[in-house]
Motif scaffolding. Structure first.
Motif, PDB file in Angstrom:
ATOM      1  N   ASN A   1       0.815  -1.213   0.000  1.00  0.00           N
ATOM      2  CA  ASN A   1       0.000   0.000   0.000  1.00  0.00           C
ATOM      3  C   ASN A   1       0.844   1.258   0.000  1.00  0.00           C
ATOM      4  N   ILE A   2       1.861   1.261   0.856  1.00  0.00           N
ATOM      5  CA  ILE A   2       2.717   2.450   0.962  1.00  0.00           C
ATOM      6  C   ILE A   2       3.463   2.667  -0.358  1.00  0.00           C
ATOM      7  N   LEU A   3       4.049   1.571  -0.880  1.00  0.00           N
ATOM      8  CA  LEU A   3       4.804   1.681  -2.131  1.00  0.00           C
ATOM      9  C   LEU A   3       3.906   2.130  -3.279  1.00  0.00           C
ATOM     10  N   PHE A   4       2.705   1.562  -3.317  1.00  0.00           N
ATOM     11  CA  PHE A   4       1.777   1.888  -4.403  1.00  0.00           C
ATOM     12  C   PHE A   4       1.429   3.378  -4.384  1.00  0.00           C
ATOM     13  N   THR A   5       1.122   3.883  -3.180  1.00  0.00           N
ATOM     14  CA  THR A   5       0.779   5.294  -3.069  1.00  0.00           C
ATOM     15  C   THR A   5       1.975   6.168  -3.456  1.00  0.00           C
ATOM     16  N   SER A   6       3.178   5.798  -2.969  1.00  0.00           N
ATOM     17  CA  SER A   6       4.349   6.608  -3.324  1.00  0.00           C
ATOM     18  C   SER A   6       4.579   6.579  -4.827  1.00  0.00           C
ATOM     19  N   THR A   7       4.348   5.410  -5.433  1.00  0.00           N
ATOM     20  CA  THR A   7       4.533   5.308  -6.878  1.00  0.00           C
ATOM     21  C   THR A   7       3.668   6.340  -7.592  1.00  0.00           C
ATOM     22  N   ILE A   8       2.405   6.400  -7.190  1.00  0.00           N
ATOM     23  CA  ILE A   8       1.499   7.333  -7.857  1.00  0.00           C
ATOM     24  C   ILE A   8       1.998   8.766  -7.681  1.00  0.00           C
ATOM     25  N   ILE A   9       2.450   9.080  -6.468  1.00  0.00           N
ATOM     26  CA  ILE A   9       2.921  10.446  -6.222  1.00  0.00           C
ATOM     27  C   ILE A   9       4.135  10.759  -7.103  1.00  0.00           C
ATOM     28  N   ILE A  10       5.085   9.818  -7.157  1.00  0.00           N
ATOM     29  CA  ILE A  10       6.302  10.055  -7.945  1.00  0.00           C
ATOM     30  C   ILE A  10       5.959  10.191  -9.436  1.00  0.00           C
ATOM     31  N   TYR A  11       5.106   9.299  -9.928  1.00  0.00           N
ATOM     32  CA  TYR A  11       4.705   9.407 -11.338  1.00  0.00           C
ATOM     33  C   TYR A  11       4.058  10.761 -11.600  1.00  0.00           C
TER      34      TYR A  11
END
Ligand code: HEM
Lengths: 438, 271
Positions: free
Chosen positions: B6-16
């Motif tokens: 969950n944490i990684l997924f959310t960070s991914t979206i933010i970085i993208y």
């Protein structure tokens, strides 16, 4: 017929043949095929006229039937398009074969003019061997051009010239294997509960379902469906197998698949309170009443955990046998007499007959198949893959180096498919080695 | 593990998202350095994204490629990966300007799907399924890139070579070739997807091809890209006509992926 007329006719035929084997015709066929498939996927296949009338109205339904859109993938026009595609591919490949062989040879043997005229060039290379290595070319062969200057020549990925040809051959085999399979395959579905023995279509085989198990996980989801089955060929030979989803078995040259499952139940019929008959029915099956064959009881559906939802009709809350209910229809001489849901303790009374349902249990559907052409279709698929790899990733490259009077080499590169990308790479790779550039 | 996902997924979206913003700023301010930063951010996003998918795989104890959420996030991953490969290989950061919003759109679609880990139904437990879906991801990713390239090609025709865009976009001929490379990669993997799918269907249902709508649409997609290949070989049709077919092809991909499940009846409904 005058000679003139005959030649015009021959010319006409020749032109027609040329068109039928041409790439524009291939493109047209492919567009048609894509449209046909897309169109057919929009219409539910394999329904009856009445179903289409109910769904789309009278006029559209009759159009669907006239154009065989109810079974589009087996319709005459779909087969016609596919047949033209096959002919087109076949002749295209035949015509191109000699040319391809000679081109392959050509690539191997140096043709100085072709390479120097069409290629990219970099001058002033000192170390030819290093340059060939930098270009990832194999070891070059020595030769001479027309003016007696020394040349080095290497070519790679000649096999790539065959990509399209192999791919087309693969498509041909794929279509052929699939179509022959459609016409010749034997394919049967056998329904049953443990203990039942049923014939497998017209194969002469008898299939006994010894056991059928639904493996559940802790959370009640299904882990696996497993059936133990025995096939016998009527001549005393028997083979046994255990099959589950994704794990079919072969017996008597046929493949047996655990295909799906559903509910079965025992139906009992009494007449004037006396036992008349009983049978195990899978949902979707029916029995005629023994001494009144015009009277038929059809077992439509089973709800293990029955609930009647307003506006949606009967439903099941779960897959567990908490509140079993049976949906039946009674027909007399083809007319519907009645349709209703029956609970286990209820009795359906039709004049002097009484019908009950009991002993719900899962049945298994075993698919039994033989298709001798499946390997052909798969071989076609593998060839298509191979052809695409050849066409896309083994791109033919030719490199020629010519020794100039000042002792340096001029490098020529030719890669028809590489275009400006090849030119850039070639120039980049040789930049440092060329003292003309430095 | 699923917490980490969950944490990684959310960070991914933010970085993208940040990468996309940087790309847009690059386009408007025309500062070269920004495009490099955007590419680096996108690489970071891809690393996190990979981490999220791996965590889910470990958490679920299987290949995380079986439901709508898992497939959508993997689809976004595929486009992100293939576009980065093309950006780096052909030194073409403008590709990212167009690819980033599409990646974001698809990962956004993934974020809206249920993230519950469910056990697999028996038919889905097959190693062929693993091959089938992973090759589909690369195929879809490549087609996403060829779609973007098709759009860039058509836009390029409307612009002057001397404009900022004109200078940052390769020549017509080169653009057409790069598009061809991406379609080639996609078609090769789509073929692999269809064949492994057929093998799997043969084992699970005893029928390697049954004209199920999803199968039919994957064939339509395959044919559209075959048409693209042949058009390119006709003089005068490479370039614009091919670009149009690359765009139609991706519309078919999206329809095969989303439309078939929601609009047409069929048995591929689980994924
Ligand atoms: C009606 C049938 C078809 C005909 C007559 C046809 C004809 C041709 C011809 C003449 C070429 C040029 C070959 C060359 O320049 O080396 C070609 C290339 C090619 N064709 Fe077909 N084709 C057909 C269907 C297909 C289909 C359905 C595919 C599926 C993918 C396909 C894949 C290819 C490939 C990969 C190439 C090479 C393209 C390239 O290297 O860029 N063909 N075809």
């Amino acid at each position: 017929m005058t000679e003139e007329k005959q030649t015009t006719r021959e010319n006409g035929l020749k032109r027609a043949f040329q068109f039928l084997t041409s790439m524009p015709f291939a493109i047209a066929l492919l567009i048609l095929l894509a449209l046909a498939c897309a169109g057919a996927s929009m219409i539910t296949q394999g329904q009856t006229l009445n179903w289409y009338v109910a769904q789309y109205g009278e006029r559209t339904a009759s159009l669907i039937m006239t154009l065989s859109l109810d079974d589009a993938f087996h319709s005459w026009w779909f087969i016609l398009i596919s047949a033209f595609l096959c002919l087109n591919l076949l002749f295209c490949n035949l015509i191109r074969l000699p040319q391809l062989i000679s081109r392959t040879k050509n690539e191997k043997n140096v043709n100085v003019t072709a390479v120097t005229a069409a290629g990219v060039s970099v001058e002033g290379i000192e170390d030819a061997e290093k340059a060939f290595a930098r270009l990832r070319m194999p070891k070059p062969e020595e030769g001479q051009d027309e003016e007696g200057r020394k040349t080095l020549y290497a070519s790679k990925n000649r096999i790539g010239l065959w990509g399209a040809w192999v791919c087309h051959l693969g498509i041909l085999l794929l279509i052929l294997g699939f179509s022959l399979g459609q016409f010749t395959k034997e394919d049967y579905a056998v329904y049953g509960v443990p203990g039942q023995t049923k014939p497998v279509g017209e194969t002469g085989l008898q299939l006994t379902i010894d056991d059928f198990e639904i493996g559940l996980r802790e959370d009640d989801t299904v882990e696996q469906y497993t059936a133990r089955i025995t096939a016998s060929n009527g001549a005393g030979r028997e083979e046994k197998a255990e099959i589950s989803v994704n794990h079919p078995a072969r017996m008597f040259g046929m493949t047996f698949y655990q295909n799906s499952t559903g509910w079965a139940a025992r139906i009992g019929i009494t007449k004037d309170g006396q036992y008349l008959q009983d049978a195990v029915l899978c949902t979707g099956e029916f029995v005629p009443v023994k001494d009144k064959e015009d009277l038929i009881v059809y077992f439509n559906a089973f709800y293990p955990d029955y609930e009647l939802v307003q506006g949606q009709g009967p439903m099941t809350r779960s897959g567990n046998l908490n509140n079993p209910a049976y949906l039946y229809t009674v027909y007399y001489r083809g007319e519907v007499l009645g349709m209703n849901v029956l609970m286990p303790d209820e009795v359906l009374t039709i004049d002097e007959y009484e019908v009950t349902f009991s002993e719900p249990q899962p049945y298994t559907v075993i698919q039994v198949k033989r298709d001798a052409f499946t390997p052909l279709a798969f071989a076609g698929g593998i060839l298509v893959m191979l052809g695409l790899i050849l066409a896309f990733y083994l791109i033919p490259v030719r490199v020629l180096a010519r020794k100039e009077e000042d002792g340096t080499w001029t490098f020529y590169g030719l890669c028809q498919k590489g275009g400006p990308l090849f030119r850039e790479r070639f120039e980049n790779d040789l930049k440092e080695l060329s003292h003309a550039a430095s | 593990m699923l917490q980490a996902e969950n944490i990684l997924f959310t960070s991914t979206i933010i970085i993208y998202f940040l990468a996309m913003i940087l790309y847009f700023v690059f386009i408007t301010t025309k500062k070269e350095g920004l495009s490099k930063m955007a590419v680096i951010l996108e690489i970071a996003g891809l690393v996190l994204h990979t981490g999220a998918i791996v965590c889910r795989g470990i958490g679920a104890g299987r290949l995380p490629l079986t439901n709508q959420y898992e497939f959508a996030t993997a689809f976004a991953w595929g486009i992100s990966l293939v576009s980065l490969i093309f950006i780096l290989r052909f030194k073409f950061p403008v590709l990212g300007v167009f690819a980033a919003p599409i990646v974001l759109l698809i990962i956004g679609y993934a974020a809206m799907q249920s993230r519950e880990v469910r056990e697999l139904m028996p038919a889905l437990k097959s190693s062929w399924l693993g091959f089938h879906v992973s090759t589909a991801i690369i195929a879809y990713g490549s087609f996403g890139v060829s779609f973007v390239l098709g759009i860039i090609f058509l836009m390029r025709d409307k612009m002057k070579d001397s404009s900022f865009f004109g200078q940052h976009i390769p020549s017509r001929e080169k653009l057409d070739l790069i598009g061809y490379r991406s379609v080639a990669l996609g078609l090769l993997f789509l073929t692999f997807t269809i064949i492994t799918g057929a093998i799997w269907a043969e084992q699970a249902w005893g029928s390697y091809w049954s004209w199920d709508p999803k199968e039919t649409w994957s064939l339509v997609t395959w044919i559209v890209y075959a048409i693209y290949l042949h058009l390119r070989l006709r003089r005068g049709w490479e370039g614009k006509a091919a670009a149009v077919f690359a765009i139609i092809g991706f519309i078919c991909v999206i329809f095969t992926y989303i439309g078939v499940n929601t609009l047409l009846p069929g048995m591929h409904s689980y994924g």
